[in-house]
Design a protein around this motif. Structure first.
Motif, PDB file in Angstrom:
ATOM      1  N   MET A  75      39.975  48.746  32.569  1.00 12.13           N
ATOM      2  CA  MET A  75      40.319  47.334  32.436  1.00 12.13           C
ATOM      3  C   MET A  75      41.824  47.224  32.224  1.00 12.13           C
ATOM      4  SD  MET A  75      38.393  44.351  30.300  1.00 12.13           S
ATOM      5  CE  MET A  75      38.558  44.922  28.656  1.00 12.13           C
ATOM      6  N   GLN A  76      42.429  46.255  32.890  1.00 15.20           N
ATOM      7  CA  GLN A  76      43.867  46.014  32.782  1.00 15.20           C
ATOM      8  C   GLN A  76      44.148  44.987  31.695  1.00 15.20           C
ATOM      9  OE1 GLN A  76      45.297  44.599  36.498  1.00 15.20           O
ATOM     10  NE2 GLN A  76      44.620  46.360  37.646  1.00 15.20           N
ATOM     11  N   THR A 127      48.540  33.090  46.983  1.00 10.02           N
ATOM     12  CA  THR A 127      48.948  33.243  45.582  1.00 10.02           C
ATOM     13  C   THR A 127      47.776  32.951  44.656  1.00 10.02           C
ATOM     14  OG1 THR A 127      51.235  32.683  46.083  1.00 10.02           O
ATOM     15  CG2 THR A 127      50.527  32.413  43.790  1.00 10.02           C
ATOM     16  N   VAL A 128      47.051  31.888  44.942  1.00 14.53           N
ATOM     17  CA  VAL A 128      45.892  31.531  44.117  1.00 14.53           C
ATOM     18  C   VAL A 128      44.851  32.644  44.178  1.00 14.53           C
ATOM     19  CG1 VAL A 128      44.011  29.872  43.784  1.00 14.53           C
ATOM     20  CG2 VAL A 128      46.300  29.054  44.396  1.00 14.53           C
ATOM     21  N   LEU A 129      44.552  33.121  45.371  1.00 16.42           N
ATOM     22  CA  LEU A 129      43.571  34.195  45.516  1.00 16.42           C
ATOM     23  C   LEU A 129      44.009  35.461  44.793  1.00 16.42           C
ATOM     24  CD1 LEU A 129      42.596  33.701  49.245  1.00 16.42           C
ATOM     25  CD2 LEU A 129      41.103  33.399  47.268  1.00 16.42           C
ATOM     26  N   ARG A 130      45.280  35.802  44.908  1.00 19.69           N
ATOM     27  CA  ARG A 130      45.802  36.996  44.249  1.00 19.69           C
ATOM     28  C   ARG A 130      45.682  36.875  42.728  1.00 19.69           C
ATOM     29  NH1 ARG A 130      50.512  36.753  46.229  1.00 19.69           N
ATOM     30  NH2 ARG A 130      51.607  35.987  44.396  1.00 19.69           N
ATOM     31  N   ARG A 131      46.010  35.702  42.190  1.00 16.75           N
ATOM     32  CA  ARG A 131      45.934  35.484  40.748  1.00 16.75           C
ATOM     33  C   ARG A 131      44.495  35.525  40.250  1.00 16.75           C
ATOM     34  NH1 ARG A 131      50.084  34.037  37.328  1.00 16.75           N
ATOM     35  NH2 ARG A 131      52.001  33.756  38.469  1.00 16.75           N
ATOM     36  N   ILE A 132      43.572  34.956  41.012  1.00 18.25           N
ATOM     37  CA  ILE A 132      42.159  34.995  40.633  1.00 18.25           C
ATOM     38  C   ILE A 132      41.645  36.433  40.679  1.00 18.25           C
ATOM     39  CG2 ILE A 132      39.817  34.356  41.368  1.00 18.25           C
ATOM     40  CD1 ILE A 132      41.026  31.642  42.172  1.00 18.25           C
ATOM     41  N   ASP A 133      41.994  37.152  41.739  1.00 15.12           N
ATOM     42  CA  ASP A 133      41.575  38.556  41.841  1.00 15.12           C
ATOM     43  C   ASP A 133      42.096  39.371  40.666  1.00 15.12           C
ATOM     44  OD1 ASP A 133      40.168  38.103  44.169  1.00 15.12           O
ATOM     45  OD2 ASP A 133      41.749  38.872  45.490  1.00 15.12           O
ATOM     46  N   ALA A 134      43.343  39.154  40.284  1.00 12.98           N
ATOM     47  CA  ALA A 134      43.933  39.883  39.160  1.00 12.98           C
ATOM     48  C   ALA A 134      43.204  39.546  37.860  1.00 12.98           C
ATOM     49  CB  ALA A 134      45.419  39.567  39.036  1.00 12.98           C
ATOM     50  N   SER A 190      41.085  42.145  35.580  1.00 10.01           N
ATOM     51  CA  SER A 190      41.428  42.399  34.179  1.00 10.01           C
ATOM     52  C   SER A 190      40.220  42.228  33.262  1.00 10.01           C
ATOM     53  CB  SER A 190      42.578  41.499  33.727  1.00 10.01           C
ATOM     54  OG  SER A 190      42.174  40.152  33.653  1.00 10.01           O
ATOM     55  N   LEU A 191      39.293  41.343  33.637  1.00  6.76           N
ATOM     56  CA  LEU A 191      38.087  41.119  32.835  1.00  6.76           C
ATOM     57  C   LEU A 191      36.921  41.984  33.287  1.00  6.76           C
ATOM     58  CD1 LEU A 191      38.084  37.238  32.524  1.00  6.76           C
ATOM     59  CD2 LEU A 191      38.805  38.902  30.818  1.00  6.76           C
ATOM     60  N   ASP A 192      37.073  42.599  34.450  1.00  5.97           N
ATOM     61  CA  ASP A 192      36.024  43.411  35.052  1.00  5.97           C
ATOM     62  C   ASP A 192      34.734  42.612  35.238  1.00  5.97           C
ATOM     63  OD1 ASP A 192      35.069  45.729  36.239  1.00  5.97           O
ATOM     64  OD2 ASP A 192      34.279  46.514  34.355  1.00  5.97           O
ATOM     65  N   CYS A 193      34.892  41.378  35.734  1.00  2.58           N
ATOM     66  CA  CYS A 193      33.733  40.549  36.049  1.00  2.58           C
ATOM     67  C   CYS A 193      34.117  39.531  37.110  1.00  2.58           C
ATOM     68  CB  CYS A 193      33.196  39.843  34.808  1.00  2.58           C
ATOM     69  SG  CYS A 193      34.212  38.481  34.229  1.00  2.58           S
ATOM     70  N   ARG A 194      33.108  39.015  37.779  1.00  2.00           N
ATOM     71  CA  ARG A 194      33.328  37.973  38.785  1.00  2.00           C
ATOM     72  C   ARG A 194      33.437  36.624  38.106  1.00  2.00           C
ATOM     73  NH1 ARG A 194      30.829  38.354  44.667  1.00  2.00           N
ATOM     74  NH2 ARG A 194      32.030  36.475  44.923  1.00  2.00           N
ATOM     75  N   GLU A 231      28.539  33.461  33.526  1.00  2.00           N
ATOM     76  CA  GLU A 231      29.380  34.064  32.492  1.00  2.00           C
ATOM     77  C   GLU A 231      30.738  33.372  32.420  1.00  2.00           C
ATOM     78  OE1 GLU A 231      28.162  35.938  35.119  1.00  2.00           O
ATOM     79  OE2 GLU A 231      26.413  36.745  34.104  1.00  2.00           O
ATOM     80  N   ALA A 232      31.313  33.121  33.585  1.00  2.07           N
ATOM     81  CA  ALA A 232      32.632  32.494  33.637  1.00  2.07           C
ATOM     82  C   ALA A 232      32.590  31.054  33.159  1.00  2.07           C
ATOM     83  CB  ALA A 232      33.187  32.559  35.049  1.00  2.07           C
TER      84      ALA A 232
END
Length: 73
Positions: free
Chosen positions: A1-2, A34-41, A45-49, A63-64
Motif C-alpha cells: 500500500m502506498q 488527469t482525473v483518471l490518473r488521480r482516481i487510479d492513484a 493507495s487504499l488497495d480497493c476499488r 465500501e467507497a
C-alpha cells in the motif's frame, strides 16, 4: 500500500458528485486523463476499488460509499 495523497480525494468526490469523468474534469478544470490518473492513484493507495463503471456513468462501490459519506460530512 502506498501513502495516501489526500488531494486525490477531491477528484474522487467530484466524480462521485457529477457521475462522470468528463463532468468532473470540466468542473476541476483539468483533462479526463488527469482525473483518471488521480482516481487510479487513490484506489491503489487504499488497495480497493472506488468506482464501478456502468452504462449510466460511475457509481461508488459499497465500501467507497461509506468512506465518501464520511468525507462529505
Amino acid at each position: 500500500m502506498q501513502p495516501i495523497n489526500w488531494d486525490n480525494l477531491r477528484y474522487v468526490l467530484m466524480v462521485a458528485n457529477k457521475g462522470s469523468i468528463a463532468a468532473a474534469a470540466r468542473e476541476l478544470g483539468v483533462n479526463r486523463s488527469t482525473v483518471l490518473r488521480r482516481i487510479d492513484a487513490f484506489q491503489e493507495s487504499l488497495d480497493c476499488r472506488i468506482f464501478e463503471r456502468g452504462d449510466s456513468g460511475y457509481t461508488l462501490t459499497v465500501e467507497a460509499e461509506k468512506m465518501i459519506d464520511a468525507a462529505r460530512e
